[in-house]
Design an enzyme around this catalytic site. Structure first.
Site, PDB file in Angstrom:
ATOM      1  N   ASP A  10      14.632  -1.587   1.806  1.00 56.35           N
ATOM      2  CA  ASP A  10      13.468  -1.939   0.707  1.00 56.35           C
ATOM      3  C   ASP A  10      12.965  -3.044   1.205  1.00 56.35           C
ATOM      4  OD1 ASP A  10      11.418  -2.900  -1.709  1.00 56.35           O
ATOM      5  OD2 ASP A  10      13.265  -2.200  -2.880  1.00 56.35           O
ATOM      6  N   ILE A  11      12.234  -2.785   1.512  1.00 57.85           N
ATOM      7  CA  ILE A  11      10.874  -4.236   2.236  1.00 57.85           C
ATOM      8  C   ILE A  11      11.110  -5.731   1.287  1.00 57.85           C
ATOM      9  CG2 ILE A  11       8.278  -3.905   1.366  1.00 57.85           C
ATOM     10  CD1 ILE A  11       7.832  -4.886   4.759  1.00 57.85           C
ATOM     11  N   ASN A  24      -4.323  -1.166   0.502  1.00 61.65           N
ATOM     12  CA  ASN A  24      -5.901  -0.676   0.240  1.00 61.65           C
ATOM     13  C   ASN A  24      -6.702  -0.988  -0.239  1.00 61.65           C
ATOM     14  OD1 ASN A  24      -6.445  -0.968  -2.399  1.00 61.65           O
ATOM     15  ND2 ASN A  24      -4.759   0.707  -2.492  1.00 61.65           N
ATOM     16  N   GLY A  32       2.947   3.291  -3.530  1.00 56.86           N
ATOM     17  CA  GLY A  32       4.075   3.370  -2.580  1.00 56.86           C
ATOM     18  C   GLY A  32       4.661   1.696  -2.347  1.00 56.86           C
ATOM     19  N   VAL A  33       4.457   1.235  -1.740  1.00 56.18           N
ATOM     20  CA  VAL A  33       5.361   0.028  -1.249  1.00 56.18           C
ATOM     21  C   VAL A  33       4.526  -1.203  -1.873  1.00 56.18           C
ATOM     22  CG1 VAL A  33       4.211  -0.310   1.544  1.00 56.18           C
ATOM     23  CG2 VAL A  33       6.299  -1.460   1.152  1.00 56.18           C
ATOM     24  N   ASP A  34       3.049  -0.528  -2.166  1.00 54.98           N
ATOM     25  CA  ASP A  34       2.183  -1.770  -2.558  1.00 54.98           C
ATOM     26  C   ASP A  34       2.387  -1.902  -4.097  1.00 54.98           C
ATOM     27  OD1 ASP A  34      -0.049  -3.698  -2.813  1.00 54.98           O
ATOM     28  OD2 ASP A  34      -1.906  -1.789  -2.626  1.00 54.98           O
ATOM     29  N   SER A 118       0.667   3.479   7.056  1.00 51.64           N
ATOM     30  CA  SER A 118      -0.508   4.234   6.460  1.00 51.64           C
ATOM     31  C   SER A 118       0.631   5.747   7.429  1.00 51.64           C
ATOM     32  CB  SER A 118      -1.677   4.558   8.153  1.00 51.64           C
ATOM     33  OG  SER A 118      -2.285   3.805   7.781  1.00 51.64           O
ATOM     34  N   VAL A 121       1.248   7.771   1.897  1.00 47.57           N
ATOM     35  CA  VAL A 121       0.572   8.020   1.693  1.00 47.57           C
ATOM     36  C   VAL A 121      -0.664   8.716   2.487  1.00 47.57           C
ATOM     37  CG1 VAL A 121      -1.686   8.198  -0.893  1.00 47.57           C
ATOM     38  CG2 VAL A 121       0.778   7.729  -0.918  1.00 47.57           C
ATOM     39  N   TYR A 122      -1.078   7.359   3.539  1.00 44.58           N
ATOM     40  CA  TYR A 122      -2.344   7.864   4.284  1.00 44.58           C
ATOM     41  C   TYR A 122      -1.991   9.022   5.008  1.00 44.58           C
ATOM     42  CZ  TYR A 122      -4.716   3.955   1.478  1.00 44.58           C
ATOM     43  OH  TYR A 122      -5.395   3.112   1.011  1.00 44.58           O
TER      44      TYR A 122
HETATM   45  P1  ADP Z   1      -0.245   4.108   3.116  1.00 41.74           P
HETATM   46  O1  ADP Z   1      -0.666   3.889   1.819  1.00 41.74           O
HETATM   47  O2  ADP Z   1       0.069   3.274   4.968  1.00 41.74           O
HETATM   48  O3  ADP Z   1       0.329   4.855   3.894  1.00 41.74           O
HETATM   49  P2  ADP Z   1       2.522   3.565   2.104  1.00 41.74           P
HETATM   50  O4  ADP Z   1       3.043   2.640   0.619  1.00 41.74           O
HETATM   51  O5  ADP Z   1       2.456   5.082   1.078  1.00 41.74           O
HETATM   52  O6  ADP Z   1       1.130   3.696   2.410  1.00 41.74           O
HETATM   53  O7  ADP Z   1       3.339   3.938   3.035  1.00 41.74           O
HETATM   54  C1  ADP Z   1       4.027   3.180   3.475  1.00 41.74           C
HETATM   55  C2  ADP Z   1       5.121   3.169   5.161  1.00 41.74           C
HETATM   56  O8  ADP Z   1       6.371   2.546   3.773  1.00 41.74           O
HETATM   57  C3  ADP Z   1       6.196   4.903   4.583  1.00 41.74           C
HETATM   58  O9  ADP Z   1       6.757   5.326   5.305  1.00 41.74           O
HETATM   59  C4  ADP Z   1       6.484   4.843   2.816  1.00 41.74           C
HETATM   60  O10 ADP Z   1       8.105   5.574   3.247  1.00 41.74           O
HETATM   61  C5  ADP Z   1       6.651   2.905   3.076  1.00 41.74           C
HETATM   62  N1  ADP Z   1       7.447   2.374   1.130  1.00 41.74           N
HETATM   63  C6  ADP Z   1       7.132   2.575   0.912  1.00 41.74           C
HETATM   64  N2  ADP Z   1       7.505   1.800  -0.303  1.00 41.74           N
HETATM   65  C7  ADP Z   1       8.784   1.352   0.330  1.00 41.74           C
HETATM   66  C8  ADP Z   1       9.552  -0.230   0.595  1.00 41.74           C
HETATM   67  N3  ADP Z   1      10.120  -0.233  -0.482  1.00 41.74           N
HETATM   68  N4  ADP Z   1       9.725  -0.549   1.205  1.00 41.74           N
HETATM   69  C9  ADP Z   1       9.848  -0.015   2.733  1.00 41.74           C
HETATM   70  N5  ADP Z   1       9.146   0.772   2.704  1.00 41.74           N
HETATM   71  C10 ADP Z   1       8.658   1.731   1.559  1.00 41.74           C
END
Ligand code: ADP
Length: 168
Positions: A10-11, A24, A32-34, A118, A121-122
């Protein structure tokens, strides 16, 4: 060139100077990560986004805010191209990594963690998202000494690790 390290997890837990958010254009939080970054870092991040990015952020660009209560000092927000919505210009994805490292240099950050921009979700195809990340970071001239590429799931982590190994 920075040292590249593959990390599984987890980042939001990364103890680095700056973590990068796959944001976004609106820059007002999201899924997602946001979503994970805003939840873990608390409301100061959104407050700072509103103050610093009243008009949001262009695709391929990056900018920074506080990291609130995260272990990192800063969050560098970047907006990847939305492949699912038809944004398929790879140079925009490359630009996310380059611009984020430029912002890190402005901040004086020496350790930075990136998610795979990306690739969620992207909808950017996973293998190419990994290749773009690894190739771009390893070819960018920066004062950042350590870049962690964080794979959230085991499979993505392995893909990142293998791509870094190929670089030798
Ligand atoms: P985007 O809209 O740019 O695609 P996402 O958040 O949907 O962004 O996904 C980008 C990447 O981050 C994906 O590989 C997803 O699995 C990953 N991700 C989601 N949550 C976390 C987290 N807490 N820590 C690290 N990576 C994450």
């Amino acid at each position: 060139m920075p040292e590249l390290i593959a990390v599984h997890g987890d980042i939001t837990r990364q103890d680095v100077d700056a973590i990068v958010n796959a944001a976004n254009n609106a820059m007002r939080g999201g899924g997602g990560v946001d979503g994970a970054i805003h939840r873990a870092g608390g409301p100061d991040i959104l407050r700072d986004c509103i103050a610093r990015f009243p008009h949001g952020l262009a695709t391929g660009d990056a900018g920074w805010t506080t990291a609130g209560r995260l272990p990192a000092r800063w969050v560098i927000h970047t907006v990847g191209p939305n492949h699912t919505a038809g944004e398929r210009d790879r140079s925009l994805l490359v630009s996310c990594y380059r611009r984020s490292l430029e912002v890190a240099d402005e901040l004086g950050a020496v350790s930075v963690a990136f998610p795979l921009i990306s690739a969620g979700v992207y909808g950017w195809p996973k293998q190419d998202a990994v290749a773009a990340a690894v190739e771009t970071v390893s070819a960018t001239s920066t004062r950042v000494a350590e870049v962690r590429l964080v794979g959230f799931d085991e499979r993505t982590y392995r893909d990142i690790r293998d791509a870094i190994r190929v670089l030798g």
